[in-house]
Design an enzyme around this catalytic site. Structure first.
Site, PDB file in Angstrom:
ATOM      1  N   GLU A 117      50.149 -42.421 -25.127  1.00  0.00           N
ATOM      2  CA  GLU A 117      50.364 -43.317 -26.242  1.00  0.00           C
ATOM      3  C   GLU A 117      49.668 -44.651 -26.008  1.00  0.00           C
ATOM      4  OE1 GLU A 117      54.037 -43.143 -28.020  1.00  0.00           O
ATOM      5  OE2 GLU A 117      54.309 -41.037 -27.453  1.00  0.00           O
ATOM      6  N   CYS A 162      47.810 -52.035 -26.080  1.00  0.00           N
ATOM      7  CA  CYS A 162      48.660 -51.648 -24.951  1.00  0.00           C
ATOM      8  C   CYS A 162      48.216 -50.255 -24.475  1.00  0.00           C
ATOM      9  CB  CYS A 162      50.123 -51.648 -25.406  1.00  0.00           C
ATOM     10  SG  CYS A 162      51.264 -51.174 -24.089  1.00  0.00           S
ATOM     11  N   CYS A 169      55.839 -41.120 -15.540  1.00  0.00           N
ATOM     12  CA  CYS A 169      55.900 -42.114 -14.461  1.00  0.00           C
ATOM     13  C   CYS A 169      56.866 -41.638 -13.390  1.00  0.00           C
ATOM     14  CB  CYS A 169      56.349 -43.467 -15.007  1.00  0.00           C
ATOM     15  SG  CYS A 169      56.281 -44.785 -13.769  1.00  0.00           S
ATOM     16  N   CYS A 173      62.656 -46.219 -13.212  1.00  0.00           N
ATOM     17  CA  CYS A 173      63.484 -47.354 -13.643  1.00  0.00           C
ATOM     18  C   CYS A 173      64.534 -46.828 -14.625  1.00  0.00           C
ATOM     19  CB  CYS A 173      62.609 -48.416 -14.302  1.00  0.00           C
ATOM     20  SG  CYS A 173      61.292 -48.982 -13.210  1.00  0.00           S
ATOM     21  N   CYS A 176      64.186 -47.136 -18.606  1.00  0.00           N
ATOM     22  CA  CYS A 176      62.892 -46.822 -19.228  1.00  0.00           C
ATOM     23  C   CYS A 176      62.792 -45.340 -19.585  1.00  0.00           C
ATOM     24  CB  CYS A 176      61.775 -47.200 -18.264  1.00  0.00           C
ATOM     25  SG  CYS A 176      60.132 -46.699 -18.816  1.00  0.00           S
ATOM     26  N   GLY A 220      53.369 -45.221 -17.592  1.00  0.00           N
ATOM     27  CA  GLY A 220      52.905 -45.061 -16.221  1.00  0.00           C
ATOM     28  C   GLY A 220      52.834 -46.343 -15.419  1.00  0.00           C
ATOM     29  N   GLU A 221      52.626 -46.159 -14.125  1.00  0.00           N
ATOM     30  CA  GLU A 221      52.531 -47.283 -13.191  1.00  0.00           C
ATOM     31  C   GLU A 221      51.071 -47.376 -12.729  1.00  0.00           C
ATOM     32  OE1 GLU A 221      54.270 -49.972 -11.695  1.00  0.00           O
ATOM     33  OE2 GLU A 221      52.241 -50.057 -10.908  1.00  0.00           O
ATOM     34  N   SER A 250      50.463 -54.707 -15.609  1.00  0.00           N
ATOM     35  CA  SER A 250      51.860 -54.878 -15.221  1.00  0.00           C
ATOM     36  C   SER A 250      52.240 -53.833 -14.184  1.00  0.00           C
ATOM     37  CB  SER A 250      52.744 -54.724 -16.471  1.00  0.00           C
ATOM     38  OG  SER A 250      54.108 -54.716 -16.104  1.00  0.00           O
ATOM     39  N   SER A 275      57.017 -56.737 -13.091  1.00  0.00           N
ATOM     40  CA  SER A 275      58.269 -56.416 -13.788  1.00  0.00           C
ATOM     41  C   SER A 275      59.438 -56.788 -12.892  1.00  0.00           C
ATOM     42  CB  SER A 275      58.319 -54.920 -14.132  1.00  0.00           C
ATOM     43  OG  SER A 275      57.348 -54.625 -15.103  1.00  0.00           O
ATOM     44  N   LEU A 276      59.916 -57.993 -13.059  1.00  0.00           N
ATOM     45  CA  LEU A 276      61.020 -58.488 -12.225  1.00  0.00           C
ATOM     46  C   LEU A 276      62.344 -57.868 -12.698  1.00  0.00           C
ATOM     47  CD1 LEU A 276      62.023 -60.475 -10.014  1.00  0.00           C
ATOM     48  CD2 LEU A 276      62.175 -62.226 -11.796  1.00  0.00           C
ATOM     49  N   ASN A 277      62.673 -58.133 -13.945  1.00  0.00           N
ATOM     50  CA  ASN A 277      63.771 -57.427 -14.622  1.00  0.00           C
ATOM     51  C   ASN A 277      65.168 -57.652 -14.073  1.00  0.00           C
ATOM     52  OD1 ASN A 277      61.923 -56.375 -16.351  1.00  0.00           O
ATOM     53  ND2 ASN A 277      61.763 -54.399 -15.347  1.00  0.00           N
ATOM     54  N   ASN A 353      64.811 -52.354 -25.477  1.00  0.00           N
ATOM     55  CA  ASN A 353      64.780 -51.432 -26.617  1.00  0.00           C
ATOM     56  C   ASN A 353      65.522 -50.162 -26.227  1.00  0.00           C
ATOM     57  OD1 ASN A 353      63.033 -52.911 -28.509  1.00  0.00           O
ATOM     58  ND2 ASN A 353      61.516 -52.659 -26.890  1.00  0.00           N
ATOM     59  N   CYS A 396      58.591 -51.071 -26.769  1.00  0.00           N
ATOM     60  CA  CYS A 396      58.788 -50.529 -25.415  1.00  0.00           C
ATOM     61  C   CYS A 396      59.928 -49.527 -25.370  1.00  0.00           C
ATOM     62  CB  CYS A 396      59.133 -51.639 -24.431  1.00  0.00           C
ATOM     63  SG  CYS A 396      58.135 -53.090 -24.558  1.00  0.00           S
TER      64      CYS A 396
HETATM   65  N1  SAH Z   1      54.945 -49.385 -15.123  1.00  0.00           N
HETATM   66  C1  SAH Z   1      54.559 -50.717 -15.348  1.00  0.00           C
HETATM   67  C2  SAH Z   1      53.917 -50.949 -16.691  1.00  0.00           C
HETATM   68  C3  SAH Z   1      54.543 -50.245 -17.866  1.00  0.00           C
HETATM   69  S1  SAH Z   1      56.140 -50.749 -18.301  1.00  0.00           S
HETATM   70  C4  SAH Z   1      55.734 -51.644 -15.141  1.00  0.00           C
HETATM   71  O1  SAH Z   1      56.857 -51.177 -15.056  1.00  0.00           O
HETATM   72  O2  SAH Z   1      55.513 -52.841 -15.040  1.00  0.00           O
HETATM   73  C5  SAH Z   1      55.829 -52.310 -19.106  1.00  0.00           C
HETATM   74  C6  SAH Z   1      57.069 -53.175 -19.281  1.00  0.00           C
HETATM   75  O3  SAH Z   1      58.015 -52.584 -20.184  1.00  0.00           O
HETATM   76  C7  SAH Z   1      57.785 -53.377 -17.964  1.00  0.00           C
HETATM   77  O4  SAH Z   1      57.967 -54.752 -17.731  1.00  0.00           O
HETATM   78  C8  SAH Z   1      59.113 -52.681 -18.188  1.00  0.00           C
HETATM   79  O5  SAH Z   1      60.111 -53.315 -17.451  1.00  0.00           O
HETATM   80  C9  SAH Z   1      59.315 -52.772 -19.696  1.00  0.00           C
HETATM   81  N2  SAH Z   1      60.211 -51.760 -20.280  1.00  0.00           N
HETATM   82  C10 SAH Z   1      60.380 -50.471 -19.910  1.00  0.00           C
HETATM   83  N3  SAH Z   1      61.294 -49.861 -20.694  1.00  0.00           N
HETATM   84  C11 SAH Z   1      61.718 -50.769 -21.582  1.00  0.00           C
HETATM   85  C12 SAH Z   1      62.652 -50.757 -22.669  1.00  0.00           C
HETATM   86  N4  SAH Z   1      63.340 -49.659 -22.981  1.00  0.00           N
HETATM   87  N5  SAH Z   1      62.828 -51.888 -23.374  1.00  0.00           N
HETATM   88  C13 SAH Z   1      62.116 -53.011 -23.080  1.00  0.00           C
HETATM   89  N6  SAH Z   1      61.215 -53.088 -22.075  1.00  0.00           N
HETATM   90  C14 SAH Z   1      61.026 -51.985 -21.327  1.00  0.00           C
HETATM   91 FE1  SF4 Z   2      57.449 -46.494 -14.780  1.00  0.00          FE
HETATM   92 FE2  SF4 Z   2      57.179 -49.025 -15.669  1.00  0.00          FE
HETATM   93 FE3  SF4 Z   2      58.904 -47.294 -16.840  1.00  0.00          FE
HETATM   94 FE4  SF4 Z   2      59.428 -48.261 -14.428  1.00  0.00          FE
HETATM   95  S1  SF4 Z   2      59.280 -49.459 -16.346  1.00  0.00           S
HETATM   96  S2  SF4 Z   2      59.630 -46.116 -15.058  1.00  0.00           S
HETATM   97  S3  SF4 Z   2      57.409 -48.353 -13.548  1.00  0.00           S
HETATM   98  S4  SF4 Z   2      56.691 -47.129 -16.785  1.00  0.00           S
END
Ligand code: SAH
Ligand code: SF4
Length: 405
Positions: A117, A162, A169, A173, A176, A220-221, A250, A275-277, A353, A396
């Protein structure tokens, strides 16, 4: 972050009949200048023909060998006879949002027929695209509405693509959707760069005139597919002509990947987002199991190894999960943490989301606003990423549902 479309859509488009076993299709797209030159030499042609070929597929965006009229007709015939194709990944399905966002399923030429995507956001998302251009204030509030004529000229400054780097992946996480898939496979450099060129083509973007931002934040990462990711960046910079200063990659915090990234020449590398989160290691390890391997401090140490360009900042992405990461005390912790890194940094807030089978809740709008204000009050530059294309599940983590539903 983007939800995958793998299961349902692998059946939508039949496999290319010309794909041999193992996908040994002869294709040019994805090859760099040196590789194209080698192909030309193999074909008994002068090396310089490779430049014509590169211009045709990467700049003029020609998608079939017959259309490359800078090559002699006899050569074109020979290429076609020998089964050579441009082989650019193609958009096989489009979802259009009321806000102008488009979500694409893009298919390469591998025999597995998998799609990934890619998202086009004409106005950016107030996050990455929100710092270099007008219209969005420092704390992420949209600026005053511009008159239509001004909007038209702003549009290309903020447009953001994007891009995905893997199918699925492996990082897992907990919030996600892509994680639910596991890793299906890495994308090739051609499949990564091809998403971009296909979208530039569809949108009629004039590279060099229109400015477009790229965010490697799709499925993906990227740092677990490092070689293909960085090869794609090189193609996009050297052959397509895009600026790495308008690209952001990212990562979830893959330390060896960050260390390799630090070795890249500054004129060739995108900006970096982490991605600190979470406000601390305890919460982060719950949400992102990868944190047990590479905790926050290890990630920050690796980031310190990067020679930043003038005015460049590291972005910390922070997904706000209702009740889990959006509390006032978390904002104070994040501010302390960001200051302690000593890095020139900013924070991009993303309201979570929702997705099926993920037991978190969205943050309350008031919680988002107070979190943003709290960071700003502590002197941390903060942006709020606006959800884009929610109606087409392009925001996202929302994509898998539509496809499966
Ligand atoms: N794998 C990489 C890049 C793709 S994810 C990474 O994790 O950084 C890109 C961003 O989307 C990341 O910062 C992740 O934390 C965020 N993300 C993933 N799932 C999400 C969701 N359901 N709602 C909002 N942000 C999300
Ligand atoms: Fe992979 Fe990024 Fe999703 Fe984490 S947030 S599972 S690293 S795509």
């Amino acid at each position: 972050m983007l939800g995958p479309a793998v299961t349902a859509n692998s059946q939508l488009v039949p496999l290319d009949a010309k794909n041999g076993p193992g996908g040994s299709l002869r294709k040019f797209f994805g090859r760099n200048a040196g590789e194209l030159a080698a192909s030309m030499v193999d074909l008994g042609e002068p090396r310089w023909r490779a430049q014509q070929l590169a211009d045709a597929i990467y700049r003029q965006r020609i998608v079939d060998v017959e259309g490359i009229t800078t090559l002699p007709a006899a050569l074109r015939k020979k290429l076609a006879r020998d089964g050579w194709q441009v082989g650019r990944p193609r958009i096989v399905q489009v979802f259009t949002s009321v806000d102008g966002t488009e979500r694409y399923l893009v298919q390469g030429h591998a025999p597995d027929g998998l799609t990934v995507e890619t998202v086009w956001m004409p106005e950016g998302d107030g996050g990455e695209a929100g710092d270099g251009s007008g219209g969005v204030s420092k704390d992420g509030e949209a600026g005053p509405s511009a008159v239509p004529a001004v909007r038209a000229s702003l549009r290309r400054d903020r447009a953001t693509i994007c891009v995905s780097s893997q199918v699925g992946c492996a990082v897992n996480c907990q919030f996600c959707l892509t994680a639910k898939l596991g890793l299906q496979r890495n994308l090739t450099a051609g499949e990564i760069a091809g998403q971009v060129v296909a979208v530039l083509d569809r949108q009629g973007v004039e590279v060099g005139k229109d400015r477009v931002n790229l965010v490697f934040m799709g499925m993906g990462e990227p740092f677990l597919n490092y070689d293909n990711f960085i090869a794609a960046v090189r193609l996009l910079v050297e052959e397509v002509g895009l600026s790495p200063q308008r690209m952001t990659v990212s990562t979830s915090g893959i330390v060896p990947g960050i260390e390799r990234f630090a070795e890249e020449p500054p004129e060739m590398r995108p900006k970096l987002a982490i991605s600190l989160n979470a406000p601390n290691d305890a919460i982060r390890s719950e949400l992102m199991p990868i944190n047990r391997k590479w905790p926050i401090e290890a990630v920050v140490d690796a980031v310190r190894g990067i020679r930043l360009r003038t005015r460049e900042r590291i972005t910390f992405e922070y997904v706000l999960l209702g009740g889990v990461t959006d509390q006032p005390e978390h904002a104070a912790e994040v501010a302390r943490l960001v200051r302690r890194t000593g890095l020139p940094a900013k924070v991009n807030l993303i309201a979570w989301n929702p997705g099926p089978g993920i037991a978190y809740s969205m943050p309350q709008p008031e919680a988002v606003q107070s979190f943003r204000r709290a960071l700003a009050a502590e002197g941390v530059p903060v942006y709020l990423r606006r959800p884009r294309g929610r109606d087409i599940y392009a925001a996202c983590g929302q994509l898998k549902r539509t496809v499966e539903g």
